[in-house]
Design a protein around this motif. Sequence first.
Motif, short mmCIF file in Angstrom:
data_model
loop_
_atom_site.label_atom_id
_atom_site.label_comp_id
_atom_site.label_asym_id
_atom_site.label_seq_id
_atom_site.Cartn_x
_atom_site.Cartn_y
_atom_site.Cartn_z
N VAL A 179 31.64 80.57 1.25
CA VAL A 179 31.92 80.56 2.68
C VAL A 179 31.37 79.28 3.32
N ASP A 180 30.19 78.88 2.88
CA ASP A 180 29.56 77.67 3.40
C ASP A 180 30.41 76.44 3.10
N ALA A 181 30.98 76.36 1.92
CA ALA A 181 31.80 75.20 1.55
C ALA A 181 33.01 75.06 2.46
N TYR A 182 33.68 76.17 2.77
CA TYR A 182 34.82 76.12 3.68
C TYR A 182 34.38 75.75 5.10
N THR A 183 33.26 76.29 5.54
CA THR A 183 32.77 76.01 6.88
C THR A 183 32.44 74.53 7.05
N LYS A 184 31.78 73.97 6.07
CA LYS A 184 31.43 72.55 6.10
C LYS A 184 32.68 71.67 6.14
N ALA A 185 33.70 72.06 5.38
CA ALA A 185 34.92 71.26 5.30
C ALA A 185 35.68 71.21 6.63
N HIS A 186 35.64 72.30 7.40
CA HIS A 186 36.45 72.37 8.62
C HIS A 186 35.66 72.12 9.91
N PHE A 187 34.34 72.23 9.84
CA PHE A 187 33.51 71.98 11.01
C PHE A 187 32.33 71.09 10.60
N TRP A 207 38.20 89.10 6.41
CA TRP A 207 37.11 89.00 7.40
C TRP A 207 37.44 87.85 8.33
N THR A 208 37.60 88.17 9.61
CA THR A 208 37.81 87.15 10.65
C THR A 208 36.60 87.16 11.55
N ALA A 209 36.01 85.99 11.72
CA ALA A 209 34.76 85.92 12.48
C ALA A 209 34.68 84.61 13.25
N SER A 210 33.98 84.66 14.38
CA SER A 210 33.73 83.43 15.13
C SER A 210 32.84 82.52 14.30
N LEU A 211 32.89 81.24 14.61
CA LEU A 211 32.04 80.28 13.91
C LEU A 211 30.57 80.64 14.07
N GLN A 212 30.19 81.14 15.24
CA GLN A 212 28.81 81.56 15.45
C GLN A 212 28.42 82.69 14.49
N GLY A 244 19.86 76.30 20.88
CA GLY A 244 20.31 77.69 20.81
C GLY A 244 21.41 78.04 21.79
N HIS A 245 22.10 77.05 22.33
CA HIS A 245 23.21 77.30 23.25
C HIS A 245 24.50 77.44 22.42
N THR A 246 24.64 78.57 21.77
CA THR A 246 25.68 78.70 20.75
C THR A 246 26.94 79.45 21.20
N SER A 247 27.04 79.83 22.46
CA SER A 247 28.24 80.55 22.89
C SER A 247 29.52 79.73 22.68
N PRO A 248 29.52 78.38 22.81
CA PRO A 248 30.75 77.64 22.53
C PRO A 248 31.26 77.82 21.09
N LEU A 249 30.38 78.20 20.17
CA LEU A 249 30.81 78.41 18.79
C LEU A 249 31.70 79.63 18.64
N ARG A 250 31.74 80.47 19.65
CA ARG A 250 32.59 81.66 19.59
C ARG A 250 34.06 81.33 19.85
N HIS A 251 34.33 80.11 20.26
CA HIS A 251 35.72 79.72 20.56
C HIS A 251 36.44 79.17 19.34
N ALA A 252 35.78 79.15 18.21
CA ALA A 252 36.41 78.78 16.93
C ALA A 252 36.20 79.93 15.96
N SER A 253 37.10 80.09 15.03
CA SER A 253 36.97 81.21 14.08
C SER A 253 37.55 80.84 12.73
N LEU A 254 37.14 81.59 11.73
CA LEU A 254 37.64 81.44 10.38
C LEU A 254 38.07 82.80 9.85
N GLN A 255 39.11 82.81 9.06
CA GLN A 255 39.57 84.05 8.43
C GLN A 255 39.54 83.88 6.92
N PHE A 256 38.85 84.82 6.26
CA PHE A 256 38.70 84.77 4.81
C PHE A 256 39.31 86.00 4.16
N GLU A 257 39.82 85.80 2.95
CA GLU A 257 40.13 86.91 2.06
C GLU A 257 39.03 86.91 1.00
#
Length: 230
Positions: free
Chosen positions: A210-218, A180-185, A54-67
């Motif tokens: 959204v899951d498909a894009y997330t899996k592809a890039h992370f 929608w722009t959001a951190s990876l977390q 549950g140490h997920t703060s590092p996930l806030r340093h990556a983000s995705l932007q969706f239309e």
Amino acid sequence: MDRLQVLDKGYVRLVGVMGSDLTIVNSARVSYDKQKAEMDSKDERLINFLIREGHTSPLRHASLQFEVYAPLMVARQWWKYVVGSDHTMDAWNESSRRYISEDEQFYIPAPTEWRSKPENSKQGSGETLKTAIGNKFTKALMQYVEEGEQLYNFALLNDIAPEQARLFLPAYGMYVRWYWTASLQSVLHFLDQRLGHDAQAEIQDYAIAVDAYTKAHFPAVHKAWQEHRK
């Protein structure tokens, strides 16, 4: 993936990505003043540890932007992940009929897509209804939408302000477009809840995209999240 089609007329498109699995690794290791240029098995184990514990703060340093182009009922469910977010790095900008008068699009469930009320719950859906019943309500909804569009266009032709003319449009099924722009977390938090079996079917379909894009890039983060998600 240019964009992923969802429902009858909707879609999810990935506009941009900031960061990678390596971004998460380097964000976590900055405490020790260490940085790497390439991922290896140790880094994958670190990502697995971070998500497992549950140490997920590092996930806030990556983000995705969706239309996203979706019915309003989906947009308003999605919106709560911005207004109620404690994960930071969330932004939302939506098209407005105060300023534009693009062609209206509405979500019309097919006759085979209407669902009954659940027996033991105040929310959600039950079994799929018979096609004969669904056909009746698909036709009724199409008629309702057509009447609303006619009144909307009649108001515009009579110089009613667009911000008031839109009151005639049936709201919940009308498609709206937003960024929608959001951190990876925050994205993973959204997926945790909206890929669940008890989530509304329509927003589940968007979560799958959204899951498909997330899996592809992370891929490393996604693999660990899949393993340890509640």
